[in-house]
Design a protein around this motif. Structure first.
Motif, PDB file in Angstrom:
ATOM      1  N   TYR A 203      45.468   7.698   2.609  1.00 49.86           N
ATOM      2  CA  TYR A 203      44.485   7.452   1.516  1.00 49.86           C
ATOM      3  C   TYR A 203      45.122   8.474   0.320  1.00 49.86           C
ATOM      4  O   TYR A 203      44.834   8.076  -0.834  1.00 49.86           O
ATOM      5  N   GLY A 204      45.656   9.710   0.468  1.00 50.73           N
ATOM      6  CA  GLY A 204      45.988  10.492  -0.427  1.00 50.73           C
ATOM      7  C   GLY A 204      47.034   9.886  -1.407  1.00 50.73           C
ATOM      8  O   GLY A 204      47.134  10.092  -2.473  1.00 50.73           O
ATOM      9  N   VAL A 205      48.015   9.218  -0.812  1.00 51.57           N
ATOM     10  CA  VAL A 205      49.037   8.636  -1.491  1.00 51.57           C
ATOM     11  C   VAL A 205      48.319   7.578  -2.341  1.00 51.57           C
ATOM     12  O   VAL A 205      48.657   7.422  -3.491  1.00 51.57           O
ATOM     13  N   PHE A 206      47.361   6.872  -1.799  1.00 54.15           N
ATOM     14  CA  PHE A 206      46.576   5.791  -2.850  1.00 54.15           C
ATOM     15  C   PHE A 206      45.895   6.458  -3.857  1.00 54.15           C
ATOM     16  O   PHE A 206      45.834   6.042  -4.728  1.00 54.15           O
ATOM     17  N   LEU A 207      45.300   7.625  -3.764  1.00 56.57           N
ATOM     18  CA  LEU A 207      44.516   8.351  -4.464  1.00 56.57           C
ATOM     19  C   LEU A 207      45.704   8.678  -5.745  1.00 56.57           C
ATOM     20  O   LEU A 207      45.180   8.686  -6.799  1.00 56.57           O
ATOM     21  N   GLU A 208      46.901   9.140  -5.449  1.00 53.69           N
ATOM     22  CA  GLU A 208      47.844   9.531  -6.536  1.00 53.69           C
ATOM     23  C   GLU A 208      48.318   8.236  -7.261  1.00 53.69           C
ATOM     24  O   GLU A 208      48.315   8.351  -8.358  1.00 53.69           O
ATOM     25  N   VAL A 209      48.066   7.242  -6.486  1.00 53.88           N
ATOM     26  CA  VAL A 209      48.456   5.871  -7.122  1.00 53.88           C
ATOM     27  C   VAL A 209      47.522   5.342  -8.152  1.00 53.88           C
ATOM     28  O   VAL A 209      48.052   5.031  -9.537  1.00 53.88           O
TER      29      VAL A 209
ATOM     30  N   ASN B 286      47.764   6.271 -11.857  1.00 57.13           N
ATOM     31  CA  ASN B 286      48.549   5.795 -12.887  1.00 57.13           C
ATOM     32  C   ASN B 286      47.650   5.201 -13.958  1.00 57.13           C
ATOM     33  O   ASN B 286      46.648   4.526 -13.908  1.00 57.13           O
ATOM     34  N   PRO B 287      48.431   5.081 -15.325  1.00 59.88           N
ATOM     35  CA  PRO B 287      47.377   4.480 -16.390  1.00 59.88           C
ATOM     36  C   PRO B 287      47.151   2.979 -16.143  1.00 59.88           C
ATOM     37  O   PRO B 287      46.182   2.499 -16.773  1.00 59.88           O
ATOM     38  N   ILE B 288      48.082   2.151 -15.706  1.00 59.21           N
ATOM     39  CA  ILE B 288      47.907   0.985 -15.655  1.00 59.21           C
ATOM     40  C   ILE B 288      46.711   0.463 -14.501  1.00 59.21           C
ATOM     41  O   ILE B 288      45.775  -0.368 -14.624  1.00 59.21           O
ATOM     42  N   MET B 289      46.678   1.392 -13.561  1.00 56.86           N
ATOM     43  CA  MET B 289      45.479   1.228 -12.499  1.00 56.86           C
ATOM     44  C   MET B 289      44.365   1.787 -13.201  1.00 56.86           C
ATOM     45  O   MET B 289      43.223   1.084 -12.796  1.00 56.86           O
ATOM     46  N   LYS B 290      44.351   2.449 -14.096  1.00 53.21           N
ATOM     47  CA  LYS B 290      43.221   3.050 -14.813  1.00 53.21           C
ATOM     48  C   LYS B 290      42.618   1.783 -15.646  1.00 53.21           C
ATOM     49  O   LYS B 290      41.442   1.513 -15.846  1.00 53.21           O
TER      50      LYS B 290
END
Lengths: 128, 251
Positions: free
Chosen positions: A58-64, A67-71
Motif C-alpha cells: 500500500y505504501g508503494v501505491f501511496l508513492e505512485v 505522481n502529477p498524472i495521478m493527481k
C-alpha cells in the motif's frame, strides 16, 4: 425505430454534439461522467485490494499517487462527482415535476456550481 | 426587388440498397424563402429523381421534417436566412432514427403506430374542455395569470429524430408517443399508465430535452414526460399506502 445494429454506433450517437442544444450537453456530460465514475469505482476497488498485500504494497501505491498524472486523474474524479451529482439532483427534481420549464436555467446553475467546485479542488490538489 | 443570395445546397441522397452520398447544388436564393422551397427547386429544375415529403407548406401536416445543418426542422417554416449566410453552405439530411425510403423521405409508420397505441388524438375537438380538464385543472386562466398553451402534436417526428435515446434504444416509446399519452390522459387509464411507466416508457428518458428544443408546435414533450413521471410516482405512492383503493381504481 431504426437503430443501428452496431453497438458502438448506437453509443456514439449519445456523444455526437453536432447541432445539439445546451440541455443535450448536460446529457452528454452526464453519460461521460457516469462512465468515468464507473471506471474509477473498479480502479478504486483494485487499489484497495493492495491493502490485503500488506503495508508495504500500500505504501508503494501511496508513492505512485503523488505522481502529477495521478493527481490530474483525481481532479477528473472530483469534476465527475460534482457534474454528475449536481446534474443528477436537477434531473431528480425534474422527474418530480419541479422546475421543468426552467431545466435549461438549472443546468446553467449546475455548470456554474460545478466549475466553482472544480476550480476550488484543483487549487487544493495542485497548489494546496 | 427581392434580395438574392448565392448559396450551396448539399443534400444527402440515398436510394434503397445503395450507399448514401452528398450532392451539391449551387443556387440563388431569396433569404426569406423557406428551406422546402429550395428543395422543391432542386426537384423542379435540377433533378426529378429527388424524393422528399411535403404537403401543406404551413406547418400543419408535419410532413416536411428534415435535418437542416444537423438540426431537426420543419422545412416549410425555416427561413433560409435563419440557417445560412450569403455565400454559405446549407446542408439537408433526412431525419434520424427512421428508415430512409429514398433521399429525404423516411418511413414514419412506426411513429404513427405508437401514436395510435397511446390513444393520441391528432386534433383536440373541444379545446375549451381540454384546457379545463387536462391542461389546466384549476380552470381557465385569469387575466394576467400564466397559462399553459394548448398545442397539438402534428406527428412530424422531429422529436423522435433528435432524441439520443431513441437512437440507441429502438424499443423506447419516444417523446412524441409519450407526449401523446399525456395529452390523451393517463389518469383513469391504468393500461396506458402501465405502458408509459413500463421499461420502455418515461424512465428511459435521460433528460436531454432535445425533443422540446426541436418541437415546432410547442408540445413540449420533455415537460410532458416529466409530468408523466410525476403522475406515475404519485400513483405508485398511493398504491403502497392504499392498495385496496388502487385496486378499485384499476377495476
Amino acid at each position: 425505430m431504426n437503430t443501428s445494429p452496431n453497438l458502438f454506433a448506437r453509443i456514439g450517437r449519445w456523444f455526437d454534439p453536432r447541432g445539439r442544444s445546451l440541455s443535450d450537453y448536460g446529457f452528454i456530460l452526464n453519460r461521460l461522467t457516469a462512465l468515468g465514475l464507473t471506471l474509477y469505482l473498479f480502479l478504486h476497488l483494485i487499489v484497495l485490494g493492495t491493502l490485503a498485500q500488506g503495508p508495504d504494497a500500500y505504501g508503494v501505491f501511496l508513492e505512485v499517487i503523488e505522481n502529477p498524472i495521478m493527481k490530474f486523474g483525481e481532479w477528473l474524479v472530483v469534476a465527475a462527482v460534482f457534474i454528475h451529482g449536481l446534474n443528477g439532483i436537477r434531473i431528480g427534481m425534474n422527474s418530480l415535476g419541479i422546475a421543468v420549464p426552467r431545466q435549461r436555467e438549472t443546468l446553467i446553475v449546475v455548470f456554474i456550481l460545478s466549475a466553482a467546485a472544480i476550480l476550488f479542488f484543483g487549487w487544493k490538489i495542485f497548489l494546496g | 426587388m427581392a434580395e438574392k443570395w448565392n448559396i450551396t445546397l448539399v443534400i444527402r441522397r440515398q436510394k434503397q440498397g445503395q450507399p448514401p452520398f452528398d450532392q451539391e447544388f449551387k443556387m440563388e436564393a431569396n433569404p426569406d424563402e423557406n428551406v422546402i422551397d429550395l428543395v422543391e427547386r432542386v426537384w423542379a429544375f435540377h433533378d426529378k429523381t429527388l424524393n422528399y415529403a411535403h404537403a401543406c407548406h404551413h406547418s400543419t401536416c408535419g410532413a416536411c421534417g428534415m435535418r437542416v445543418n444537423n438540426v431537426e426542422k420543419l422545412t416549410c417554416i425555416t427561413p433560409v436566412r435563419s440557417v445560412v449566410a450569403d455565400g454559405g453552405t446549407l446542408r439537408v439530411d433526412p431525419m434520424r432514427n427512421f428508415p430512409v425510403i429514398s433521399d429525404l423521405a423516411v418511413d414514419m409508420g412506426e411513429l404513427y403506430r405508437r401514436m395510435e397505441l397511446v390513444g393520441h388524438h391528432p386534433v383536440n375537438l373541444d379545446r375549451k374542455e381540454a384546457i379545463q380538464s387536462e391542461f389546466r385543472p384549476s380552470g381557465p386562466a385569469e387575466p394576467g395569470e400564466d397559462f399553459i398553451r394548448l398545442s397539438d402534436c402534428i406527428e412530424c417526428g422531429l422529436c423522435m429524430s433528435a432524441c439520443p435515446i431513441v437512437g440507441s434504444t429502438g424499443d423506447y416509446l419516444g417523446p412524441a408517443p409519450l407526449a401523446g399519452a399525456h395529452q390523451a390522459g393517463v389518469k383513469g387509464n391504468p393500461g396506458l399508465l402501465e405502458l408509459v411507466s413500463g421499461v420502455d416508457g418515461v424512465w428511459r428518458c435521460h433528460s436531454a430535452f432535445e425533443c422540446t428544443a426541436v418541437c415546432p408546435s410547442n408540445v413540449d414533450p420533455g415537460w410532458r414526460i416529466m409530468e408523466l413521471r410525476r403522475i406515475a410516482l404519485a400513483e405508485k405512492w398511493k398504491s403502497w399506502f392504499s392498495p385496496n383503493k388502487s385496486a378499485e381504481v384499476r377495476k
